[in-house]
Write an enzyme that holds these catalytic residues in place. Structure first.
Site, mmCIF file in Angstrom:
data_model
loop_
_atom_site.group_PDB
_atom_site.id
_atom_site.type_symbol
_atom_site.label_atom_id
_atom_site.label_comp_id
_atom_site.label_asym_id
_atom_site.label_seq_id
_atom_site.Cartn_x
_atom_site.Cartn_y
_atom_site.Cartn_z
ATOM 1 N N GLU A 78 -1.888 -9.149 4.257
ATOM 2 C CA GLU A 78 -1.842 -9.618 5.650
ATOM 3 C C GLU A 78 -3.217 -9.816 6.281
ATOM 4 O O GLU A 78 -3.334 -10.479 7.322
ATOM 5 C CB GLU A 78 -1.004 -8.649 6.509
ATOM 6 C CG GLU A 78 -1.607 -7.273 6.742
ATOM 7 C CD GLU A 78 -1.311 -6.258 5.642
ATOM 8 O OE1 GLU A 78 -1.391 -5.055 5.924
ATOM 9 O OE2 GLU A 78 -0.994 -6.665 4.496
ATOM 10 N N HIS A 83 -3.703 -5.341 0.694
ATOM 11 C CA HIS A 83 -3.123 -5.803 1.956
ATOM 12 C C HIS A 83 -3.168 -7.328 2.032
ATOM 13 O O HIS A 83 -4.204 -7.912 2.345
ATOM 14 C CB HIS A 83 -3.887 -5.202 3.142
ATOM 15 C CG HIS A 83 -3.625 -3.745 3.347
ATOM 16 N ND1 HIS A 83 -2.590 -3.295 4.133
ATOM 17 C CD2 HIS A 83 -4.248 -2.649 2.852
ATOM 18 C CE1 HIS A 83 -2.589 -1.962 4.127
ATOM 19 N NE2 HIS A 83 -3.586 -1.553 3.353
ATOM 20 N N CYS A 133 0.836 -1.205 0.000
ATOM 21 C CA CYS A 133 0.000 0.000 0.000
ATOM 22 C C CYS A 133 0.875 1.261 0.000
ATOM 23 O O CYS A 133 1.501 1.574 -0.999
ATOM 24 C CB CYS A 133 -0.977 -0.040 1.172
ATOM 25 S SG CYS A 133 -2.405 1.050 0.936
#
Length: 509
Positions: free
Chosen positions: A169, A167, A79
């Site tokens: 994660e 993202h 990002c």
């Protein structure tokens, strides 16, 4: 530590989550704020740049010299990290016409790129950014797109530098774990050898070198962190570890005796100190929550210092500090780069002249539990709910006296034991009872009563930062309420707290 990944934090709410995901791959990693960059060493295998609430277009936005890493180590920008990498190479970043937030699907994937190997088109990803990369610099190649984001992922040709505008994660990115695995294992070449067993072996070896024949004193609480830390130190120095367990009169029913007994079975050299009266004296007529905490902390320091001075030639203070405490103290958002000292034992003063040893300060709470399992620590200790340092002192609203403590201990015991007996304890993050400064009318037999009200509190959570009230079965709550009112003299009404955090907190004070 054989190998590690550095995560550079630009202030993202997801930074700790990146670290968790990397560690779930059995790869050790460390978080460092962008304004306190670490020195690179041979053990560093790659670098991840986090997201950020800032825009690269702002003059005050976080910045680092990317050429510290680019071309030297594999680099993954997530990002903001991806936008910063492109922007610093003269690419164009602009505010998104529509704020890109939420689920999206990859409509194009270059599977020849090792970062996205085995990721299929249509894979769901999570977007959370106000800016977007509109033009890539020379040698930047698009390797992933969504319908609305042309540059969802890129690779810089000729170097192992990659960027993602989503993202990986978060769990909403369904193949995010595979993307991170591709980076840390295939690209960075990490061996995935960081396990609880290897952590124990390497930590005990390091502690032996660090402590030698020195003596260490530790304050134990019966909780997970201090218990695991104590066993690690004990494995390194044996009887040179001196443990102190203080009864502040605000523990759960029978906790002082049961915790002492469990520690002795673990082979620890521990001394129990009954200091109830000192704490009760300090708390007499104190009603303000913050003043209660300060009084409890002050007396703890006095008692612990007195006991520590009875041990000759102590040089170290052992603590159960864990990684989130360290991260918080040096975070991008934090007030300074000074790591908290002595936080687990109420803030011990400098005049004690003790060096600090913190064997768990690289671990998250769930990792501490896994290490505890590797050490064969009793599951009852490892699975124990969090319990506040001031104990029942902040669960008795208003002033504190021994009779109020007795009432709350009895209520709490019935509630917690009930959760265990009904198989509900492990489904709850934290539970307890609160004695309210309220009395209500009741009827017992033919007599009118005017007695205390208690509130029961049980929450579910992952890390305690946010929490939802636990939807315990009505039948269970009815039984516990009935047992409390029938068995605890001084209580005639039980209520259940259905507030979530936020806006409420888990504890009432």
């Amino acid at each position: 530590m054989a190998e590690k990944i550095y995560i550079i934090d630009f202030g993202s709410q997801y930074t700790q989550l990146i670290a968790r995901r990397v560690r779930e791959l059995n790869v050790y990693c460390e978080i460092h704020p962008f304004n306190h960059l670490p020195v690179l060493d041979e053990e560093v295998k790659g670098v991840i740049l986090s997201g950020s609430p800032h825009s690269v277009l702002d003059t005050e936005s976080p910045y680092i010299d990317l050429y510290k890493y680019r071309g030297k180590l594999p680099l993954l920008g997530i990002c903001y990290g991806a936008q910063l990498t492109a922007f610093e190479s003269k690419g164009k970043v602009a505010p998104s016409e529509i704020r890109e937030y939420g689920r999206a699907n990859l409509s194009f994937i270059d599977q020849s790129c090792p970062l996205l190997e085995n990721i299929k088109e249509g894979s769901q990803v999570w977007m959370s950014h106000g800016d977007t990369i509109t033009d890539l610099p020379e040698k930047f190649k698009v390797i992933g797109s969504t319908e609305s984001v042309q540059v969802a992922a890129y690779h810089i040709e000729g170097e192992q530098t990659f960027g993602l505008q989503f993202h990986p994660e978060v769990t909403h990115s369904t193949d995010g774990k595979e993307v991170l695995q591709n980076f840390v294992v295939k690209i960075c070449g990490c061996s995935q050898s960081w396990t609880p067993d290897t952590f124990v072996d390497s930590t005990v070896k390091a502690l032996k070198e660090q402590l030698g024949n020195d003596k260490v004193v530790m304050a134990l609480s019966g909780g997970v962190d201090s218990s695991v830390a104590a066993i690690l130190v004990h494995k390194a120095i044996g009887e040179n570890l001196y443990c102190i367990f203080v009864d502040n009169g605000l523990l759960r029913k029978n906790e002082f005796e049961s915790v002492l007994e469990s520690y002795k079975h673990m082979g620890l050299n521990i001394k129990g100190v009954d200091a109830k009266d000192k704490f009760y004296d300090a708390l007499r007529d104190v009603t303000d929550p913050e003043q209660k905490r300060k009084a409890i902390g002050r007396v703890f320091i006095e008692v612990f210092d007195e006991e520590a001075h009875k041990i000759k030639d102590v040089k170290w203070l052992g603590q159960g500090t864990i990684y989130p405490d360290i991260i918080e103290s040096v975070s991008v958002k934090g007030p300074s780069a000074t790591i908290k000292s002595h936080h687990n034992v109420g803030g011990l003063p400098d005049y004690m002249h003790l060096k600090v040893v913190e064997p768990l300060n690289t671990l998250f709470k769930d990792e501490v539990r896994r290490v505890g399992t590797s050490l064969q620590i009793d599951a009852a200790i490892l699975g124990r709910h969090p319990f506040p340092g001031p104990g029942l002192g902040i669960r008795i609203l208003g002033d504190i006296n021994p009779e109020k403590v007795r009432i709350l201990q009895e209520v709490d015991y019935i509630f917690i034991q009930g959760l265990k007996d009904h198989g509900l304890y492990d489904q709850v993050w934290q539970a307890g009872a609160i004695l309210l400064p309220v009395q209500s009318v009741g009827v017992m037999g033919d007599e009118r009563t005017y007695e205390n009200v208690v509130s029961l509190r049980a929450v579910t959570s992952l890390d305690g930062m946010t929490a939802d009230w636990c939807h315990l079965p009505y039948e269970f709550l009815a039984k516990i309420s009935n047992d409390i009112i029938n068995k605890v003299k001084g209580v005639n009404r039980v209520v259940y707290d259905i507030s979530s955090k936020p806006p409420a907190t888990i504890e009432w004070e």
